[in-house]
Design a protein around this motif. Structure first.
Motif, PDB file in Angstrom:
ATOM      1  N   TRP A  77      -8.514   1.134   2.050  1.00  0.00           N
ATOM      2  CA  TRP A  77      -7.238   0.448   1.884  1.00  0.00           C
ATOM      3  C   TRP A  77      -7.047  -0.011   0.442  1.00  0.00           C
ATOM      4  O   TRP A  77      -5.959   0.132  -0.119  1.00  0.00           O
ATOM      5  N   LEU A 117      -5.367  -8.272   5.465  1.00  0.00           N
ATOM      6  CA  LEU A 117      -6.317  -7.576   4.598  1.00  0.00           C
ATOM      7  C   LEU A 117      -7.711  -8.189   4.747  1.00  0.00           C
ATOM      8  O   LEU A 117      -8.707  -7.478   4.832  1.00  0.00           O
ATOM      9  N   HIS A 156      -5.636   2.436  -1.940  1.00  0.00           N
ATOM     10  CA  HIS A 156      -4.208   2.726  -1.783  1.00  0.00           C
ATOM     11  C   HIS A 156      -3.325   1.518  -2.075  1.00  0.00           C
ATOM     12  O   HIS A 156      -2.108   1.572  -1.905  1.00  0.00           O
ATOM     13  N   GLU A 188     -13.638  -0.208   6.305  1.00  0.00           N
ATOM     14  CA  GLU A 188     -12.371   0.447   5.950  1.00  0.00           C
ATOM     15  C   GLU A 188     -11.709  -0.157   4.714  1.00  0.00           C
ATOM     16  O   GLU A 188     -10.764   0.418   4.173  1.00  0.00           O
ATOM     17  N   LYS A 189     -12.167  -1.309   4.272  1.00  0.00           N
ATOM     18  CA  LYS A 189     -11.474  -2.016   3.183  1.00  0.00           C
ATOM     19  C   LYS A 189     -11.426  -1.220   1.890  1.00  0.00           C
ATOM     20  O   LYS A 189     -10.404  -1.218   1.200  1.00  0.00           O
ATOM     21  N   ILE A 205      -8.582  -5.723   8.831  1.00  0.00           N
ATOM     22  CA  ILE A 205      -9.129  -4.426   8.431  1.00  0.00           C
ATOM     23  C   ILE A 205     -10.655  -4.541   8.421  1.00  0.00           C
ATOM     24  O   ILE A 205     -11.203  -5.415   7.744  1.00  0.00           O
ATOM     25  N   PHE A 227       0.832  -1.197   0.000  1.00  0.00           N
ATOM     26  CA  PHE A 227       0.000   0.000   0.000  1.00  0.00           C
ATOM     27  C   PHE A 227       0.867   1.247   0.000  1.00  0.00           C
ATOM     28  O   PHE A 227       1.936   1.271   0.624  1.00  0.00           O
ATOM     29  N   VAL A 272      -2.099   5.846   2.856  1.00  0.00           N
ATOM     30  CA  VAL A 272      -3.309   5.228   3.395  1.00  0.00           C
ATOM     31  C   VAL A 272      -3.522   5.634   4.853  1.00  0.00           C
ATOM     32  O   VAL A 272      -4.661   5.705   5.331  1.00  0.00           O
TER      33      VAL A 272
END
Length: 131
Positions: free
Chosen positions: A100, A88, A103, A96-97, A92, A36, A40
């Motif tokens: 992420w 991931l 990014h 919020e995914k 997370i 990422f 982020v």
């Protein structure tokens, strides 16, 4: 992120070679790393209510009473974060995914190859030839 980040062959980094041998054997595929843009984290710095800490090469973001995520720090100027795929998927929060994923970075990829993975079938990608 500006420009193409430096990269290394996994075989040149003994610990990465060990990790990816385990990934390739099927022993720990969830440990494969995704990368990422470090920007982020800006959302969480600006929002407040989060704690972001680091050492020279590792860090953690946490929301007290909520979630936390450990990450590696790399790239020129600490411009890249990396986490295992399992983080991931499981660390997370769903809400919020999308942030992420916006990014997420990768080395250059073949768009047609990825289309074939997502939607298997015949793709017009030019003549077949030896290489």
């Amino acid at each position: 992120m500006s420009g193409m980040p430096n990269y290394a062959r996994v075989s040149d980094l003994p610990i990465a070679a060990q990790l990816y041998a385990q990934v390739a054997s099927g022993e720990k595929p969830e440990k494969a790393q995704v990368f990422f843009d470090a920007a982020v984290l800006n959302k969480y710095r600006e929002a407040g209510g989060y704690r972001i800490i680091r050492t020279n090469t590792s860090g953690r973001i946490s929301k007290p009473g909520g979630w936390s995520l450990d990450f590696g720090i790399s790239g020129e100027g600490d411009s890249i974060l990396h986490i295992p795929v399992e983080s991931l998927v499981h660390r997370i929060p769903e809400a919020e995914k999308s942030h992420w994923l916006a990014h997420l970075i990768t080395l250059p990829v073949s768009a047609n190859f990825l289309k074939g993975l997502i939607r298997p079938g015949c793709l017009d990608d030019g003549d077949i030839r030896t290489w």
